[in-house]
Scaffold this active site. Structure first.
Site, PDB file in Angstrom:
ATOM      1  N   LYS A 112      -2.053   0.364  -5.846  1.00 14.72           N
ATOM      2  CA  LYS A 112      -2.274  -0.548  -4.715  1.00 14.72           C
ATOM      3  C   LYS A 112      -3.152   0.037  -3.959  1.00 14.72           C
ATOM      4  CE  LYS A 112       0.203  -2.462  -0.767  1.00 14.72           C
ATOM      5  NZ  LYS A 112       1.474  -2.530  -0.123  1.00 14.72           N
ATOM      6  N   ASP A 159      -2.996  -1.652   6.328  1.00 14.17           N
ATOM      7  CA  ASP A 159      -2.089  -2.897   6.329  1.00 14.17           C
ATOM      8  C   ASP A 159      -1.864  -3.255   7.800  1.00 14.17           C
ATOM      9  OD1 ASP A 159      -0.432  -5.049   5.632  1.00 14.17           O
ATOM     10  OD2 ASP A 159       0.799  -3.981   4.619  1.00 14.17           O
ATOM     11  N   LYS A 175       2.060  -6.580  11.969  1.00 12.17           N
ATOM     12  CA  LYS A 175       3.159  -5.648  11.884  1.00 12.17           C
ATOM     13  C   LYS A 175       3.290  -5.394  13.471  1.00 12.17           C
ATOM     14  CE  LYS A 175       2.506  -3.240   7.613  1.00 12.17           C
ATOM     15  NZ  LYS A 175       3.946  -3.617   6.832  1.00 12.17           N
ATOM     16  N   ASP A 185      -1.623   3.094   2.944  1.00 10.15           N
ATOM     17  CA  ASP A 185      -1.222   1.895   2.200  1.00 10.15           C
ATOM     18  C   ASP A 185      -1.849   1.821   1.023  1.00 10.15           C
ATOM     19  OD1 ASP A 185       0.716   0.087   1.538  1.00 10.15           O
ATOM     20  OD2 ASP A 185      -0.362  -1.652   2.610  1.00 10.15           O
ATOM     21  N   ASP A 225       2.255 -10.177   4.988  1.00  8.56           N
ATOM     22  CA  ASP A 225       2.678  -8.664   4.983  1.00  8.56           C
ATOM     23  C   ASP A 225       2.999  -8.211   3.547  1.00  8.56           C
ATOM     24  OD1 ASP A 225       2.840  -6.053   5.947  1.00  8.56           O
ATOM     25  OD2 ASP A 225       4.188  -6.552   7.147  1.00  8.56           O
ATOM     26  N   GLU A 283       1.338  -8.099   1.123  1.00  9.03           N
ATOM     27  CA  GLU A 283      -0.031  -8.487   0.446  1.00  9.03           C
ATOM     28  C   GLU A 283      -0.228  -7.658  -1.018  1.00  9.03           C
ATOM     29  OE1 GLU A 283       0.729  -6.300   2.531  1.00  9.03           O
ATOM     30  OE2 GLU A 283      -0.060  -4.583   1.688  1.00  9.03           O
ATOM     31  N   ARG A 306       1.636  -6.960  -3.387  1.00  7.53           N
ATOM     32  CA  ARG A 306       2.106  -7.507  -4.688  1.00  7.53           C
ATOM     33  C   ARG A 306       1.296  -8.662  -5.243  1.00  7.53           C
ATOM     34  NH1 ARG A 306       7.756  -9.565  -2.323  1.00  7.53           N
ATOM     35  NH2 ARG A 306       7.442  -7.686  -1.112  1.00  7.53           N
TER      36      ARG A 306
HETATM   37  N1  BES Z   1       2.859  -1.433   2.861  1.00 10.81           N
HETATM   38  C1  BES Z   1       3.962  -2.281   3.236  1.00 10.81           C
HETATM   39  C2  BES Z   1       5.207  -1.672   2.718  1.00 10.81           C
HETATM   40  C3  BES Z   1       5.719  -0.278   3.201  1.00 10.81           C
HETATM   41  C4  BES Z   1       6.147  -0.093   4.674  1.00 10.81           C
HETATM   42  C5  BES Z   1       5.765   0.869   2.501  1.00 10.81           C
HETATM   43  C6  BES Z   1       6.469   1.133   5.044  1.00 10.81           C
HETATM   44  C7  BES Z   1       6.066   2.212   3.152  1.00 10.81           C
HETATM   45  C8  BES Z   1       6.481   2.236   4.233  1.00 10.81           C
HETATM   46  C9  BES Z   1       4.006  -3.669   2.337  1.00 10.81           C
HETATM   47  O1  BES Z   1       2.732  -4.314   2.331  1.00 10.81           O
HETATM   48  C10 BES Z   1       4.838  -4.485   3.378  1.00 10.81           C
HETATM   49  O2  BES Z   1       4.468  -4.809   4.390  1.00 10.81           O
HETATM   50  N2  BES Z   1       6.054  -4.882   2.828  1.00 10.81           N
HETATM   51  C11 BES Z   1       7.082  -5.770   3.504  1.00 10.81           C
HETATM   52  C12 BES Z   1       7.213  -6.975   2.561  1.00 10.81           C
HETATM   53  C13 BES Z   1       8.083  -8.085   3.136  1.00 10.81           C
HETATM   54  C14 BES Z   1       6.917  -8.963   4.171  1.00 10.81           C
HETATM   55  C15 BES Z   1       8.511  -9.118   2.052  1.00 10.81           C
HETATM   56  C16 BES Z   1       8.092  -4.942   3.860  1.00 10.81           C
HETATM   57  O3  BES Z   1       8.519  -4.204   3.118  1.00 10.81           O
HETATM   58  O4  BES Z   1       8.645  -5.146   5.062  1.00 10.81           O
HETATM   59 ZN    ZN Z   2       1.249  -3.071   2.280  1.00  8.89          ZN
HETATM   60 MN    MN Z   3       2.130  -5.512   4.021  1.00  2.00          MN
END
Ligand code: BES
Ligand code: ZN
Ligand code: MN
Length: 458
Positions: free
Chosen positions: A226, A231, A238, A249, A308, A310, A312
């Site tokens: 990824k 992000d 966020k 990210d 957010d 993104e 996947r």
């Molecule tokens: N990059 C983030 C996940 C992340 C956050 C990894 C903090 C490590 C530390 C990812 O893109 C994300 O924002 N995921 C969201 C998904 C949700 C919107 C379904 C998350 O984990 O809150």
């Molecule tokens: Zn992310």
């Molecule tokens: Mn994200």
């Protein structure tokens, strides 16, 4: 910053005696009375990374005791970098070859400093290569891990999709690989719609980087990472605290590239393919929206529950492309969910796999490498949480629970039947530990490299 591992030369060296807590008593039984008295007076107990400088009667340095704690691992050797006076040292304890390699690895990683924007003092402690150490293994892993750390630590201002792609091209060129890049509107023409949708709002165009290396006749190994260079969360923006560290990210891409570099350096007899979707999840008038319905390379339509989620989305196109070649094994690394960190904390990468035998061997490689990973299940009943009323699948789903699992189930949809392993990693140390300074970290790289060299090694 490179560690100073040197060949044994005429120059005098100070011996380092490395001891687990259990070995300390044996050492005391055979040592000089004055030394034993000194060690006891300084209350040296053999804790991991603990140092005790043994003086000569003239006030010089006779030897150094290094505590290894309960069991042998690389990290105490990282403590030598900052804990010892300037000079040249040699480990005098009898080490098994794997231990000698691990000691050198710990020492090597202990010299890492991210010094691109702030001058650092060059390392002053020299260590003679421990005898029996596999020097190329040590240098290969130190280089791979430090590359990944540097990429993660570099802020988004200097590491966007352009620079991330350039890093892949640089490593590919050095190893004799071919690298192609599909960029911007080309992504639409060549059918990578999700990579384009996520990345199109950023100043630097999104791209898919595709590296190939090795003989076509060898077993196919595909690594995917990824590469979200920043992000922001997109329109479902966020909060400041959550956005703060999001330069990391692209940590999955950094680990994937580091691992690919190690595989190529070792000349593992595999046909390697590295796929990196490189984007920035930015906000602009042309950003993708919540509830947009995206198309994907596979043809599956995806309703965006949250912009957010993104990672996947971009991985769906890359994994589907990787799967079309039917590799022997496909591995992805991604800083995919906060939920994985809630489940296992920041230091234990979460692993998923659709093959039990591969997962089990990875877990034993993890314990051999003394690097943690832990498996969570691809629990199929949770697949229903990804149902969408308007599209084939949703990128977020309806449950507040099990987020690392639902994210992995989303990816699995695009992997089809290919043997696959997914790592949801933090890629970042939140604090300083010996050999693991706060900042970018190549989590799971050593364990996975160990697995690959065992499985595919000549
Ligand atoms: N990059 C983030 C996940 C992340 C956050 C990894 C903090 C490590 C530390 C990812 O893109 C994300 O924002 N995921 C969201 C998904 C949700 C919107 C379904 C998350 O984990 O809150
Ligand atoms: Zn992310
Ligand atoms: Mn994200």
């Amino acid at each position: 910053m490179r560690a100073k591992l040197v060949a044994r030369a005429t120059k005098a060296t100070t011996p380092i005696i490395s001891l687990t807590k259990a070995q300390l008593d044996d050492w005391k039984a055979g040592a000089e009375g004055a030394h034993v008295a000194w060690v006891e007076r300084s209350r040296f107990s053999g804790r991991s990374g603990e140092l005790c400088l043994l003086p000569t009667s003239e006030g010089g340095l006779h030897a150094v005791l290094l505590g290894l704690g309960e069991a042998f691992e690389p990290w105490p050797f990282a403590s030598l970098q900052k804990g010892l006076p300037k000079g040249r040292y040699a480990i005098s304890t009898e080490l098994r070859p794997e231990e000698a390699s691990e000691a050198a690895l710990g020492f090597g990683l202990g010299a890492y400093v991210f010094d691109r924007y702030k001058k650092a003092k060059p390392p002053e402690v020299e260590l003679v290569w421990p005898s029996g150490a596999d020097r190329s293994w040590v240098e290969r892993l130190v280089d791979a891990i430090c590359l990944a750390r540097d990429l993660v630590n570099t802020p988004a201002q200097d590491l966007g999709p352009i620079e991330l792609a350039a890093a892949v091209q640089r490593e590919g060129k050095a190893a004799g690989a071919t690298v192609s890049v599909i960029e911007g509107a080309q992504l639409l023409r060549k059918n990578y719609p999700s990579v384009h949708a996520v990345g199109r709002a950023a100043a630097q165009a999104p791209r898919l980087v595709d590296l190939r290396w090795g003989k076509p006749a060898h077993p196919k190994l595909t690594i995917v990472g990824k590469g979200v260079c920043f992000d922001s969360g997109g329109l479902d923006i966020k909060p400041a605290g959550g956005m703060l560290m999001m330069k990391k990210d692209m940590g999955g891409a950094a680990i994937a590239l580091g691992l690919a570099k190690a595989v190529m350096d070792a000349k593992l007899p595999v046909r390697l393919r590295l796929l990196i979707p490189a984007v920035e999840n930015a906000i602009s008038g042309n950003a993708f929206h919540p509830m947009d319905i995206l198309s994907t390379r596979k043809g599956t339509t995806v309703e965006v529950g949250n912009t957010d989620a993104e990672g996947r989305l971009i991985l769906s196109d890359a994994l589907f492309e990787g799967a079309t070649e039917k590799p022997e094994l496909m591995i992805d690394f991604a800083t995919l969910t906060g939920a994985a960190r809630v489940a296992l904390g920041t230091e234990v990468p979460v692993m998923f796999s659709n093959r039990d035998d591969v997962a089990e061997e990875l877990l034993s490689a993890s314990s051999r490498a003394k690097e943690p990973i832990w498996r969570l299940p691809l629990h199929q009943p949770y697949r229903r949480f990804l149902d969408s009323p308007n599209a084939d699948i949703s990128n977020t789903g309806s449950s507040r629970f099990g987020g690392a699992i639902t994210a992995a189930l989303f990816l699995e949809h695009f992997v089809e039947e290919v043997p696959w392993v997914h790592f949801d990693v933090m890629a970042y140390n939140l604090d300083n530990q010996p050999g693991r300074p706060s900042g970018g970290e190549a989590m799971a790289l050593r364990a996975v490299y160990g697995y690959l060299s065992q499985r595919f090694g000549a």
